[in-house]
Design a protein around this motif. Structure first.
Motif, short mmCIF file in Angstrom:
data_model
loop_
_atom_site.label_atom_id
_atom_site.label_comp_id
_atom_site.label_asym_id
_atom_site.label_seq_id
_atom_site.Cartn_x
_atom_site.Cartn_y
_atom_site.Cartn_z
N MET A 134 12.41 -6.72 7.76
CA MET A 134 10.97 -5.76 7.28
C MET A 134 11.50 -4.50 6.50
SD MET A 134 9.39 -4.47 10.76
CE MET A 134 10.11 -3.15 11.52
N GLY A 135 10.61 -4.37 5.41
CA GLY A 135 10.91 -3.40 4.65
C GLY A 135 11.46 -3.62 3.21
N MET A 136 10.91 -3.04 2.21
CA MET A 136 11.34 -3.36 0.69
C MET A 136 11.47 -2.21 0.05
SD MET A 136 9.23 -7.01 -0.08
CE MET A 136 7.84 -6.28 -0.26
N SER A 137 11.77 -2.32 -1.55
CA SER A 137 12.09 -1.06 -2.01
C SER A 137 11.06 0.18 -1.86
CB SER A 137 12.12 -1.37 -3.50
OG SER A 137 13.28 -2.18 -3.76
N SER A 138 9.71 -0.48 -1.55
CA SER A 138 8.79 0.91 -1.58
C SER A 138 8.46 1.23 0.02
CB SER A 138 7.32 0.24 -2.18
OG SER A 138 7.07 -1.06 -1.31
N ASP A 139 8.98 0.49 0.75
CA ASP A 139 8.73 0.91 2.27
C ASP A 139 9.75 0.91 3.22
OD1 ASP A 139 8.89 -1.90 2.50
OD2 ASP A 139 6.72 -1.99 2.91
N TYR A 140 11.17 0.93 2.76
CA TYR A 140 12.19 0.70 3.61
C TYR A 140 12.39 1.68 4.36
CZ TYR A 140 15.18 3.55 0.62
OH TYR A 140 15.67 4.63 -0.07
N LYS A 141 12.24 3.04 4.00
CA LYS A 141 12.21 4.24 4.91
C LYS A 141 11.33 4.01 6.07
CE LYS A 141 13.91 7.23 1.30
NZ LYS A 141 13.96 8.40 0.50
N TRP A 142 10.31 3.58 5.91
CA TRP A 142 9.25 3.49 7.06
C TRP A 142 9.66 2.30 7.99
CZ3 TRP A 142 4.46 3.29 3.11
CH2 TRP A 142 4.49 4.61 2.60
N ALA A 143 9.92 1.25 7.41
CA ALA A 143 10.72 0.22 8.20
C ALA A 143 11.88 0.47 9.12
CB ALA A 143 11.19 -0.93 7.19
N ILE A 144 12.79 1.39 8.54
CA ILE A 144 13.87 1.84 9.38
C ILE A 144 13.37 2.65 10.48
CG2 ILE A 144 15.89 3.23 9.27
CD1 ILE A 144 16.36 2.59 6.07
N ALA A 145 12.56 3.44 10.29
CA ALA A 145 11.94 4.06 11.40
C ALA A 145 11.28 3.67 12.50
CB ALA A 145 11.00 5.33 10.63
N GLU A 146 10.77 2.22 12.05
CA GLU A 146 9.99 1.43 13.01
C GLU A 146 10.99 0.29 13.74
OE1 GLU A 146 7.33 2.51 14.23
OE2 GLU A 146 6.50 3.90 12.72
N GLY A 147 12.39 0.34 13.29
CA GLY A 147 12.90 -0.65 14.08
C GLY A 147 13.59 -1.78 13.13
N SER B 240 0.96 -1.30 -0.16
CA SER B 240 -0.07 0.10 0.01
C SER B 240 0.94 1.25 0.14
CB SER B 240 -0.96 0.04 1.29
OG SER B 240 -1.60 1.22 1.45
N SER B 241 0.41 2.28 -0.45
CA SER B 241 0.92 3.85 -0.53
C SER B 241 0.47 4.53 0.93
CB SER B 241 0.70 4.52 -1.71
OG SER B 241 -0.59 4.48 -1.83
N ASP B 242 -0.10 3.82 1.54
CA ASP B 242 -0.89 4.26 2.86
C ASP B 242 0.27 4.28 3.93
OD1 ASP B 242 -2.18 4.98 5.07
OD2 ASP B 242 -4.14 4.41 4.34
N GLU B 243 0.73 5.07 4.27
CA GLU B 243 2.28 5.28 5.04
C GLU B 243 1.48 4.64 6.51
OE1 GLU B 243 5.49 8.09 7.26
OE2 GLU B 243 4.34 8.69 5.43
N TYR B 244 0.54 5.15 6.83
CA TYR B 244 -0.12 5.01 8.48
C TYR B 244 -0.31 3.34 8.54
CZ TYR B 244 -3.27 4.64 12.15
OH TYR B 244 -3.84 4.34 13.25
N ARG B 245 -0.90 2.79 7.45
CA ARG B 245 -1.33 1.34 7.37
C ARG B 245 0.09 0.45 7.44
NH1 ARG B 245 -5.60 -0.13 3.20
NH2 ARG B 245 -5.95 -2.06 4.42
N VAL B 246 0.90 0.95 6.38
CA VAL B 246 2.03 0.13 6.38
C VAL B 246 2.97 0.02 7.84
CG1 VAL B 246 4.18 -0.06 5.17
CG2 VAL B 246 2.11 0.48 4.07
N ARG B 247 2.94 1.57 8.24
CA ARG B 247 3.89 1.39 9.48
C ARG B 247 3.11 0.79 10.54
NH1 ARG B 247 7.21 7.18 9.37
NH2 ARG B 247 7.50 6.41 11.56
N GLU B 248 1.74 0.80 10.66
CA GLU B 248 0.92 -0.16 11.62
C GLU B 248 1.67 -1.61 11.58
OE1 GLU B 248 -3.50 0.89 12.97
OE2 GLU B 248 -3.15 0.12 10.93
#
Length: 240
Positions: free
Chosen positions: A201-214, A166-174
Motif C-alpha cells: 500500500m502507498g503510491m507516489s502521493s501517499d507513500y509517507k502515510w503508508a509507511i507510518a501505518e505499516g 484524496s489529499s485528505d490525510e485523515y481519510r487516506v490513513r483510515e
C-alpha cells in the motif's frame, strides 16, 4: 533529474520516514510501478541497482519482460487480472498483488497445477469501500483467506490495497489503518496456511502515510518516472 538520482532521493526519503515512524528501513521495499513507462527508461532504474518492478497491463508486461529480461528484474503484477489472461501472465511474474475473487483463484490453481508450481499472491482489499474499485470488502477477507486452504498452489503472503484518491490525510490513513488491523488479524491461529509478511500500500502521493501505518511494499511510479499521459484511473483500477 535523472532516474538514478530520483531513485536515490526517494530511497533516502523512505529511510527517513521509516526512522521517524520508529520502523526499520529494511522492513520497507520499493516497487517501481512501470505502467506506460518505456523499457529504455525502466532499464535506467535497473542499471542503477533497482530490481523490483510492477506492471498493471498484461500486454505491457509481456513486451517489457522480453526487452528487459537480460537485466533480470523481479516482476510483480499489480493490476486487475482477468481470468482469461492468467495463462499469459504466469510465465512472467513472481507475485500477484490483486487476488480478489474465487473465479480467479480457480483458474490460477488449475494453471499452476498443470505447471507443477506455486505462486506468491496478495489478497486485494477495497479499503475505501468505493464501488468503482476492485478488491474484497474488508469484512469478507478473513473468510476468503480461509477458503484458500483448499488451493495450495497459491501462497498467500499478505494484502494489497489502493487507498482513497484524496489529499485528505485523515481519510487516506483510515484506509491504511484498516489494512493494518486486518493484516494483524490474519496472523492469528486460524490462518496457519498463510504467511502474513507483505502489506502492499502507498503510491507516489501517499507513500509517507503508508509507511507510518505499516506498509512493507510501496508502489511508486510517477515520483521516479514523471507524470503519465493519462490519469491513474485510466490504468488502474479499470472500470467494473
Amino acid at each position: 533529474m535523472s532516474i538514478s538520482r530520483s531513485l536515490s532521493d526517494l530511497q533516502l526519503e523512505i529511510r527517513n520516514e521509516c526512522l521517524a515512524a520508529g520502523r526499520d528501513p529494511e522492513s520497507v521495499r520499493l516497487l517501481l510501478a512501470t505502467k506506460t513507462v518505456e523499457p529504455a527508461r525502466i532499464a535506467e532504474a535497473l542499471k542503477a541497482g533497482h530490481r523490483l518492478l510492477g506492471e498493471n497491463k498484461v500486454q505491457e508486461l509481456k513486451r517489457k519482460f522480453t526487452e528487459l529480461e537480460p537485466l533480470q528484474p523481479e516482476w510483480h503484477f499489480i493490476g486487475h487480472l482477468q481470468s482469461n489472461k492468467v495463462k499469459d501472465i504466469l510465465p512472467h511474474i513472481q507475485m500477484l498483488h490483486s487476488l480478489d475473487r474465487m473465479s480467479l483463484v480457480k483458474e490460477l490453481n488449475r494453471r499452476l497445477q498443470d505447471q507443477g508450481r506455486t505462486l506468491d499472491v496478495l489478497v486485494q482489499v477495497n479499503s475505501s469501500n468505493e464501488a468503482s474499485k476492485f478488491g474484497l470488502p474488508p469484512e469478507a477477507v478473513a473468510d476468503f483467506v480461509e477458503t484458500l486452504k483448499g488451493y495450495p498452489t497459491l501462497k498467500v503472503k499478505g494484502l494489497m490495497t489502493l487507498a482513497l484518491f484524496s489529499s485528505d490525510e485523515y481519510r487516506v490513513r483510515e484506509c491504511f489503518q484498516k489494512m493494518k488491523r486486518l493484516f494483524e488479524e490474519l496472523k492469528g491461529d486460524r490462518f496457519t496456511h498463510v504467511e502474513m509478511k507483505e502489506l502492499s500500500m502507498g503510491m507516489s502521493s501517499d507513500y509517507k502515510w503508508a509507511i507510518a501505518e505499516g506498509a512493507t511494499l510501496l508502489r511508486v511510479g510517477t515520483k521516479i518516472f514523471g507524470q503519465r499521459p493519462y490519469p491513474d484511473s485510466y490504468y488502474w483500477p479499470e472500470e467494473k
